[in-house]
Design a protein around this motif. Sequence first.
Motif, PDB file in Angstrom:
ATOM      1  N   UNK A   1      -6.765  10.792  -7.454  1.00  0.00           N
ATOM      2  CA  UNK A   1      -7.495  11.176  -8.211  1.00  0.00           C
ATOM      3  C   UNK A   1      -8.825  11.297  -7.275  1.00  0.00           C
ATOM      4  N   UNK A   2      -9.203  12.519  -7.344  1.00  0.00           N
ATOM      5  CA  UNK A   2     -10.456  12.871  -6.212  1.00  0.00           C
ATOM      6  C   UNK A   2     -11.323  13.933  -7.048  1.00  0.00           C
ATOM      7  N   UNK A   3     -12.722  13.248  -7.494  1.00  0.00           N
ATOM      8  CA  UNK A   3     -13.607  14.533  -8.358  1.00  0.00           C
ATOM      9  C   UNK A   3     -14.541  13.634  -8.713  1.00  0.00           C
ATOM     10  N   UNK A   4     -15.220  14.325  -9.793  1.00  0.00           N
ATOM     11  CA  UNK A   4     -16.554  13.803 -10.146  1.00  0.00           C
ATOM     12  C   UNK A   4     -16.505  13.540 -11.610  1.00  0.00           C
ATOM     13  N   UNK A   5     -16.784  12.097 -11.895  1.00  0.00           N
ATOM     14  CA  UNK A   5     -16.787  11.758 -13.525  1.00  0.00           C
ATOM     15  C   UNK A   5     -18.074  12.445 -14.169  1.00  0.00           C
ATOM     16  N   UNK A   6     -19.031  12.986 -13.649  1.00  0.00           N
ATOM     17  CA  UNK A   6     -20.173  13.730 -14.104  1.00  0.00           C
ATOM     18  C   UNK A   6     -19.615  15.073 -14.505  1.00  0.00           C
TER      19      UNK A   6
ATOM     20  N   UNK B   1       0.829  -1.242   0.012  1.00  0.00           N
ATOM     21  CA  UNK B   1      -0.042   0.051   0.166  1.00  0.00           C
ATOM     22  C   UNK B   1       0.937   1.189   0.049  1.00  0.00           C
ATOM     23  N   UNK B   2       0.282   2.298  -0.507  1.00  0.00           N
ATOM     24  CA  UNK B   2       1.009   3.655  -0.807  1.00  0.00           C
ATOM     25  C   UNK B   2      -0.019   4.636   0.087  1.00  0.00           C
ATOM     26  N   UNK B   3       0.352   5.220   1.067  1.00  0.00           N
ATOM     27  CA  UNK B   3      -0.277   6.179   1.893  1.00  0.00           C
ATOM     28  C   UNK B   3      -0.720   7.432   0.850  1.00  0.00           C
ATOM     29  N   UNK B   4      -2.096   7.655   0.947  1.00  0.00           N
ATOM     30  CA  UNK B   4      -2.553   8.760   0.101  1.00  0.00           C
ATOM     31  C   UNK B   4      -2.921   8.360  -1.344  1.00  0.00           C
ATOM     32  N   UNK B   5      -2.481   7.321  -1.827  1.00  0.00           N
ATOM     33  CA  UNK B   5      -2.600   6.903  -3.224  1.00  0.00           C
ATOM     34  C   UNK B   5      -4.048   6.293  -3.392  1.00  0.00           C
ATOM     35  N   UNK B   6      -4.722   7.135  -3.902  1.00  0.00           N
ATOM     36  CA  UNK B   6      -6.182   6.549  -4.029  1.00  0.00           C
ATOM     37  C   UNK B   6      -6.872   7.191  -5.203  1.00  0.00           C
ATOM     38  N   UNK B   7      -8.228   6.632  -5.375  1.00  0.00           N
ATOM     39  CA  UNK B   7      -8.673   6.780  -6.541  1.00  0.00           C
ATOM     40  C   UNK B   7     -10.215   7.031  -5.998  1.00  0.00           C
ATOM     41  N   UNK B   8     -10.756   8.358  -5.913  1.00  0.00           N
ATOM     42  CA  UNK B   8     -11.952   8.543  -5.343  1.00  0.00           C
ATOM     43  C   UNK B   8     -12.933   9.285  -6.594  1.00  0.00           C
ATOM     44  N   UNK B   9     -13.522   8.931  -7.529  1.00  0.00           N
ATOM     45  CA  UNK B   9     -14.103   9.569  -8.441  1.00  0.00           C
ATOM     46  C   UNK B   9     -15.892   9.116  -8.151  1.00  0.00           C
TER      47      UNK B   9
ATOM     48  N   UNK C   1      -9.522   7.494 -14.991  1.00  0.00           N
ATOM     49  CA  UNK C   1      -9.986   6.296 -14.058  1.00  0.00           C
ATOM     50  C   UNK C   1     -10.185   5.104 -14.897  1.00  0.00           C
ATOM     51  N   UNK C   2     -10.445   5.095 -16.107  1.00  0.00           N
ATOM     52  CA  UNK C   2     -10.460   4.155 -17.015  1.00  0.00           C
ATOM     53  C   UNK C   2      -9.345   3.447 -17.208  1.00  0.00           C
ATOM     54  N   UNK C   3      -8.232   4.261 -17.247  1.00  0.00           N
ATOM     55  CA  UNK C   3      -6.975   3.533 -17.714  1.00  0.00           C
ATOM     56  C   UNK C   3      -6.588   2.983 -16.210  1.00  0.00           C
TER      57      UNK C   3
ATOM     58  N   UNK D   1     -19.522   9.070  -9.224  1.00  0.00           N
ATOM     59  CA  UNK D   1     -20.284   8.285  -8.145  1.00  0.00           C
ATOM     60  C   UNK D   1     -19.650   6.775  -8.288  1.00  0.00           C
ATOM     61  N   UNK D   2     -18.529   6.377  -8.750  1.00  0.00           N
ATOM     62  CA  UNK D   2     -17.723   5.272  -8.737  1.00  0.00           C
ATOM     63  C   UNK D   2     -17.400   5.039  -7.579  1.00  0.00           C
ATOM     64  N   UNK D   3     -17.211   3.570  -7.205  1.00  0.00           N
ATOM     65  CA  UNK D   3     -16.251   3.356  -6.018  1.00  0.00           C
ATOM     66  C   UNK D   3     -14.971   3.646  -5.721  1.00  0.00           C
ATOM     67  N   UNK D   4     -14.594   3.890  -4.609  1.00  0.00           N
ATOM     68  CA  UNK D   4     -13.225   4.591  -4.302  1.00  0.00           C
ATOM     69  C   UNK D   4     -12.039   3.258  -4.229  1.00  0.00           C
ATOM     70  N   UNK D   5     -11.007   3.601  -4.649  1.00  0.00           N
ATOM     71  CA  UNK D   5      -9.972   2.368  -4.508  1.00  0.00           C
ATOM     72  C   UNK D   5      -8.678   3.009  -3.910  1.00  0.00           C
TER      73      UNK D   5
END
Length: 150
Positions: free
Chosen positions: A94-99, A33-41, A127-129, A43-47
Motif C-alpha cells: 500500500x502506498x498513498x495518502x489516507x487524506x 520479511x518479504x521484499x517489497x511488501x510494505x505499507x506507506x500511508x 491500512x486499518x485492517x 501521514x501514518x507510519x510506514x511498516x
Amino acid sequence: MNTLTIPQIFANFSFYKENYLSIIKNADQYYVPVEGAEVQVWPLASHQLFLGDLLQLWFADKWTVDVNKSELINTILRDKTLNQSEQDLFVYELNGSSVTEQDTSKAWSLRENKSVDISVGTIFQFYCVFKGLSRPIQNLQQTTQLKSAI
C-alpha cells in the motif's frame, strides 16, 4: 533470516495455503520479511510486512480483489462475495495518502502471474485492517535483532 519475494510465495502458494495457520502461530515463520511488501500511508507510519501478515490478510480475504466485481462489492461485501476461485489480485504493498485516498499500490495477479500496479480506492480501510492483525509474540533476542536491523 531469509527474505522472501512475492514471486517465491506464489510459486509455492498451495504450500502456504495449506500451512498458513501453523505459520501465523509460529513467530520464527511469521516474521520472515518479504521484499517489497510494505505499507506507506501518509501521514501514518510506514511498516514492513512479514509473511504472516500477508497470509492473514490474503486468506481472510481482506487484501484480495476480484477484478470481475465492482469496487463497491469488493469493499463492502468482501467476506460474503469472494471465494478462493474468484480472487485474482493479492495486495502486498500500500502506498498513498489516507487524506486524499489516492494510492499506487501493488498486487500479485494470479491470472497474469506477475506483479501489477493497482489502486485499492479505500487505502485507509486497507491500512486499518492491517493494523488490526494479531501477531505472535517474539522473544527478546528476536526483537533485539529486528531493532538492530532497522
